[in-house]
Design a protein around this motif. Structure first.
Motif, PDB file in Angstrom:
ATOM      1  N   LEU A   1     -66.818  24.201  -3.315  1.00 33.57           N
ATOM      2  CA  LEU A   1     -67.655  23.022  -3.519  1.00 33.57           C
ATOM      3  C   LEU A   1     -68.683  23.266  -4.619  1.00 33.57           C
ATOM      4  O   LEU A   1     -68.967  22.385  -5.442  1.00 33.57           O
ATOM      5  N   ALA A   2     -69.243  24.481  -4.633  1.00 37.38           N
ATOM      6  CA  ALA A   2     -70.213  24.819  -5.671  1.00 37.38           C
ATOM      7  C   ALA A   2     -69.563  24.846  -7.054  1.00 37.38           C
ATOM      8  O   ALA A   2     -70.213  24.534  -8.061  1.00 37.38           O
ATOM      9  N   LEU A   3     -68.281  25.210  -7.115  1.00 39.05           N
ATOM     10  CA  LEU A   3     -67.574  25.300  -8.390  1.00 39.05           C
ATOM     11  C   LEU A   3     -66.881  23.994  -8.778  1.00 39.05           C
ATOM     12  O   LEU A   3     -66.288  23.916  -9.864  1.00 39.05           O
ATOM     13  N   HIS A   4     -66.963  22.986  -7.918  1.00 44.49           N
ATOM     14  CA  HIS A   4     -66.235  21.741  -8.191  1.00 44.49           C
ATOM     15  C   HIS A   4     -66.630  21.090  -9.518  1.00 44.49           C
ATOM     16  O   HIS A   4     -65.749  20.603 -10.241  1.00 44.49           O
ATOM     17  N   PRO A   5     -67.919  21.036  -9.884  1.00 44.67           N
ATOM     18  CA  PRO A   5     -68.255  20.440 -11.193  1.00 44.67           C
ATOM     19  C   PRO A   5     -67.550  21.136 -12.356  1.00 44.67           C
ATOM     20  O   PRO A   5     -67.100  20.479 -13.298  1.00 44.67           O
ATOM     21  N   LEU A   6     -67.414  22.461 -12.296  1.00 48.44           N
ATOM     22  CA  LEU A   6     -66.704  23.183 -13.351  1.00 48.44           C
ATOM     23  C   LEU A   6     -65.217  22.848 -13.329  1.00 48.44           C
ATOM     24  O   LEU A   6     -64.585  22.696 -14.382  1.00 48.44           O
ATOM     25  N   SER A   7     -64.655  22.749 -12.132  1.00 50.04           N
ATOM     26  CA  SER A   7     -63.239  22.398 -12.022  1.00 50.04           C
ATOM     27  C   SER A   7     -62.982  21.005 -12.570  1.00 50.04           C
ATOM     28  O   SER A   7     -61.970  20.767 -13.246  1.00 50.04           O
ATOM     29  N   ARG A   8     -63.895  20.080 -12.290  1.00 47.74           N
ATOM     30  CA  ARG A   8     -63.731  18.721 -12.787  1.00 47.74           C
ATOM     31  C   ARG A   8     -63.816  18.683 -14.316  1.00 47.74           C
ATOM     32  O   ARG A   8     -63.029  17.995 -14.979  1.00 47.74           O
ATOM     33  N   ALA A   9     -64.761  19.455 -14.870  1.00 46.44           N
ATOM     34  CA  ALA A   9     -64.890  19.506 -16.328  1.00 46.44           C
ATOM     35  C   ALA A   9     -63.669  20.150 -16.966  1.00 46.44           C
ATOM     36  O   ALA A   9     -63.196  19.715 -18.021  1.00 46.44           O
ATOM     37  N   ALA A  10     -63.126  21.193 -16.315  1.00 51.31           N
ATOM     38  CA  ALA A  10     -61.933  21.854 -16.849  1.00 51.31           C
ATOM     39  C   ALA A  10     -60.734  20.927 -16.796  1.00 51.31           C
ATOM     40  O   ALA A  10     -59.904  20.923 -17.701  1.00 51.31           O
ATOM     41  N   PHE A  11     -60.643  20.103 -15.755  1.00 52.33           N
ATOM     42  CA  PHE A  11     -59.516  19.172 -15.633  1.00 52.33           C
ATOM     43  C   PHE A  11     -59.534  18.146 -16.763  1.00 52.33           C
ATOM     44  O   PHE A  11     -58.492  17.735 -17.260  1.00 52.33           O
ATOM     45  N   ARG A  12     -60.710  17.754 -17.177  1.00 50.22           N
ATOM     46  CA  ARG A  12     -60.817  16.772 -18.255  1.00 50.22           C
ATOM     47  C   ARG A  12     -60.299  17.324 -19.575  1.00 50.22           C
ATOM     48  O   ARG A  12     -60.004  16.559 -20.485  1.00 50.22           O
ATOM     49  N   GLY A  13     -60.190  18.652 -19.673  1.00 51.90           N
ATOM     50  CA  GLY A  13     -59.639  19.238 -20.886  1.00 51.90           C
ATOM     51  C   GLY A  13     -58.165  18.967 -21.045  1.00 51.90           C
ATOM     52  O   GLY A  13     -57.624  19.112 -22.142  1.00 51.90           O
ATOM     53  N   ALA A  14     -57.472  18.570 -19.967  1.00 52.25           N
ATOM     54  CA  ALA A  14     -56.055  18.172 -19.990  1.00 52.25           C
ATOM     55  C   ALA A  14     -55.163  19.250 -20.593  1.00 52.25           C
ATOM     56  O   ALA A  14     -54.249  18.968 -21.342  1.00 52.25           O
ATOM     57  N   THR A  15     -55.414  20.519 -20.264  1.00 50.64           N
ATOM     58  CA  THR A  15     -54.554  21.602 -20.722  1.00 50.64           C
ATOM     59  C   THR A  15     -53.974  22.308 -19.510  1.00 50.64           C
ATOM     60  O   THR A  15     -54.571  22.305 -18.428  1.00 50.64           O
ATOM     61  N   PRO A  16     -52.799  22.974 -19.639  1.00 53.85           N
ATOM     62  CA  PRO A  16     -52.216  23.680 -18.509  1.00 53.85           C
ATOM     63  C   PRO A  16     -53.107  24.786 -17.969  1.00 53.85           C
ATOM     64  O   PRO A  16     -52.975  25.201 -16.824  1.00 53.85           O
ATOM     65  N   ALA A  17     -54.012  25.310 -18.810  1.00 53.09           N
ATOM     66  CA  ALA A  17     -54.883  26.403 -18.383  1.00 53.09           C
ATOM     67  C   ALA A  17     -56.173  25.907 -17.753  1.00 53.09           C
ATOM     68  O   ALA A  17     -57.076  26.706 -17.486  1.00 53.09           O
ATOM     69  N   ALA A  18     -56.281  24.584 -17.530  1.00 50.99           N
ATOM     70  CA  ALA A  18     -57.495  24.045 -16.926  1.00 50.99           C
ATOM     71  C   ALA A  18     -57.732  24.692 -15.565  1.00 50.99           C
ATOM     72  O   ALA A  18     -56.841  24.823 -14.760  1.00 50.99           O
ATOM     73  N   GLY A  19     -58.961  25.074 -15.302  1.00 54.75           N
ATOM     74  CA  GLY A  19     -59.291  25.709 -14.038  1.00 54.75           C
ATOM     75  C   GLY A  19     -59.402  27.212 -14.124  1.00 54.75           C
ATOM     76  O   GLY A  19     -59.708  27.855 -13.114  1.00 54.75           O
ATOM     77  N   CYS A  20     -59.150  27.804 -15.289  1.00 54.43           N
ATOM     78  CA  CYS A  20     -59.243  29.266 -15.418  1.00 54.43           C
ATOM     79  C   CYS A  20     -60.672  29.766 -15.220  1.00 54.43           C
ATOM     80  O   CYS A  20     -60.891  30.829 -14.649  1.00 54.43           O
ATOM     81  N   LEU A  21     -61.650  28.986 -15.724  1.00 51.10           N
ATOM     82  CA  LEU A  21     -63.044  29.415 -15.582  1.00 51.10           C
ATOM     83  C   LEU A  21     -63.471  29.496 -14.122  1.00 51.10           C
ATOM     84  O   LEU A  21     -64.036  30.514 -13.697  1.00 51.10           O
ATOM     85  N   PRO A  22     -63.213  28.466 -13.293  1.00 48.93           N
ATOM     86  CA  PRO A  22     -63.551  28.607 -11.871  1.00 48.93           C
ATOM     87  C   PRO A  22     -62.836  29.788 -11.215  1.00 48.93           C
ATOM     88  O   PRO A  22     -63.383  30.436 -10.336  1.00 48.93           O
ATOM     89  N   LEU A  23     -61.603  30.064 -11.660  1.00 50.61           N
ATOM     90  CA  LEU A  23     -60.862  31.194 -11.105  1.00 50.61           C
ATOM     91  C   LEU A  23     -61.552  32.513 -11.445  1.00 50.61           C
ATOM     92  O   LEU A  23     -61.701  33.391 -10.586  1.00 50.61           O
ATOM     93  N   LEU A  24     -61.990  32.645 -12.673  1.00 53.29           N
ATOM     94  CA  LEU A  24     -62.673  33.869 -13.101  1.00 53.29           C
ATOM     95  C   LEU A  24     -63.992  34.047 -12.361  1.00 53.29           C
ATOM     96  O   LEU A  24     -64.363  35.178 -12.001  1.00 53.29           O
ATOM     97  N   LEU A  25     -64.699  32.960 -12.136  1.00 50.09           N
ATOM     98  CA  LEU A  25     -65.979  33.048 -11.437  1.00 50.09           C
ATOM     99  C   LEU A  25     -65.809  33.430  -9.971  1.00 50.09           C
ATOM    100  O   LEU A  25     -66.770  33.885  -9.337  1.00 50.09           O
ATOM    101  N   GLN A  26     -64.611  33.246  -9.443  1.00 45.92           N
ATOM    102  CA  GLN A  26     -64.371  33.623  -8.043  1.00 45.92           C
ATOM    103  C   GLN A  26     -64.059  35.102  -7.870  1.00 45.92           C
ATOM    104  O   GLN A  26     -64.099  35.618  -6.747  1.00 45.92           O
ATOM    105  N   LEU A  27     -63.728  35.792  -8.957  1.00 49.39           N
ATOM    106  CA  LEU A  27     -63.354  37.195  -8.847  1.00 49.39           C
ATOM    107  C   LEU A  27     -64.441  38.048  -8.193  1.00 49.39           C
ATOM    108  O   LEU A  27     -64.131  38.881  -7.334  1.00 49.39           O
ATOM    109  N   PRO A  28     -65.723  37.891  -8.566  1.00 49.71           N
ATOM    110  CA  PRO A  28     -66.749  38.678  -7.868  1.00 49.71           C
ATOM    111  C   PRO A  28     -66.810  38.380  -6.376  1.00 49.71           C
ATOM    112  O   PRO A  28     -67.030  39.280  -5.561  1.00 49.71           O
ATOM    113  N   VAL A  29     -66.612  37.100  -6.015  1.00 51.72           N
ATOM    114  CA  VAL A  29     -66.637  36.726  -4.596  1.00 51.72           C
ATOM    115  C   VAL A  29     -65.478  37.390  -3.862  1.00 51.72           C
ATOM    116  O   VAL A  29     -65.647  37.918  -2.753  1.00 51.72           O
ATOM    117  N   PHE A  30     -64.305  37.379  -4.479  1.00 55.03           N
ATOM    118  CA  PHE A  30     -63.143  38.009  -3.859  1.00 55.03           C
ATOM    119  C   PHE A  30     -63.350  39.520  -3.726  1.00 55.03           C
ATOM    120  O   PHE A  30     -62.982  40.128  -2.712  1.00 55.03           O
TER     121      PHE A  30
END
Length: 258
Positions: free
Chosen positions: A37-66
């Motif tokens: 939920l905290a990362l949703h604004p970034l995911s929404r912004a990445a989706f607007r980029g309309a590229t297959p790699a959209a969402g990579c930034l939220p994924l990278l930010l989750q690595l420390p949490v994982f």
């Protein structure tokens, strides 16, 4: 890491009256949802980029949490104190257990093995859903981009009608542009479109790599992977639905205006 341990432990205590021994597992799922939920604004912004790699930034930010999740259920001590999380379970399997350890406790169909099999099955379903949606999305974007770039352009007539028919023609053209919804994709070269099409077909398959990861990390980390992967697929499906609904609304307004 002690802050994370404390947070999950407190969430587990709140859920314990309802979920008993599986309360901590539910707390991990809830914690993951809060992170997404905290990362949703970034995911929404990445989706607007309309590229297959959209969402990579939220994924990278989750690595420390994982990583923190992995360490919390791999260490016997946290902050010089006994790690209380290791004693919690999801049904019969300890949250700190791994697939290899479950194999030694009754095999794949033992009490612990069945818990891991259920986790793997859920991850496989989510991965398959992601792969299907990814391929369809990539194919749709590639087809729309090809149609918008290859379509014949007719020169404007000198005596083009102006009144209602002119407005209707302009509205139809605008509606077609909204329906394509490819933006930048319509301006890139054929080589770039081909590369993006291939990436769109390959990237969704990476979701199946989560199965391998879940087999070597503690069960708690596997729960995190399942939850965040399911969230990602559902989130993109919802964002795509909202985008298509907005495009249909624009078309309807243009048709009414014509």
């Amino acid at each position: 890491m002690s802050v994370f341990t404390h947070l999950v432990a407190e969430l587990g205590r709140l859920l314990e009256p309802v979920l008993a021994q599986s309360a901590t597992a539910a707390a991990i799922v809830l914690f993951t949802v809060l992170v997404r939920l905290a990362l949703h604004p970034l995911s929404r912004a990445a989706f607007r980029g309309a590229t297959p790699a959209a969402g990579c930034l939220p994924l990278l930010l989750q690595l420390p949490v994982f990583f923190v999740m992995y360490q919390a259920f791999s260490s016997a001590e946290v902050g010089g104190k006994t790690n209380e999380l290791l004693g919690h379970r999801l049904f019969a399997a300890p949250l700190g257990a791994r697939w290899t350890e479950a194999m030694g406790e009754g095999g794949p169909f033992g009490a612990q093995g069945l818990v891991f099999l259920g986790l793997f099955a859920a991850i496989a379903v989510v991965a398959a859903w992601s792969a299907v949606r990814g391929r369809r999305s990539a194919a749709a974007v590639a087809a729309a981009a090809a149609a918008s770039t290859a379509g014949p352009k007719k020169p404007a007539g000198r005596g083009a009608p102006q009144g209602r028919a002119g407005v209707k023609g302009a509205g139809a053209k605008a509606g077609a542009g909204a329906k394509a919804g490819v933006g930048v994709m319509a301006e890139v070269s054929a080589e770039q479109q081909e590369v993006m099409r291939k990436l769109g077909g390959v990237l969704p398959l990476l979701s199946f790599g989560t199965l391998i990861t879940a087999a070597v990390v503690p069960l708690a980390a596997g729960l995190y992977l399942l939850t965040t992967t399911a969230w990602s697929v559902a989130e993109r499906a919802w964002l795509q639905y909202r985008k298509e609904r907005a495009e249909r609304a624009v078309e309807e307004r243009l048709e009414q205006a014509a």
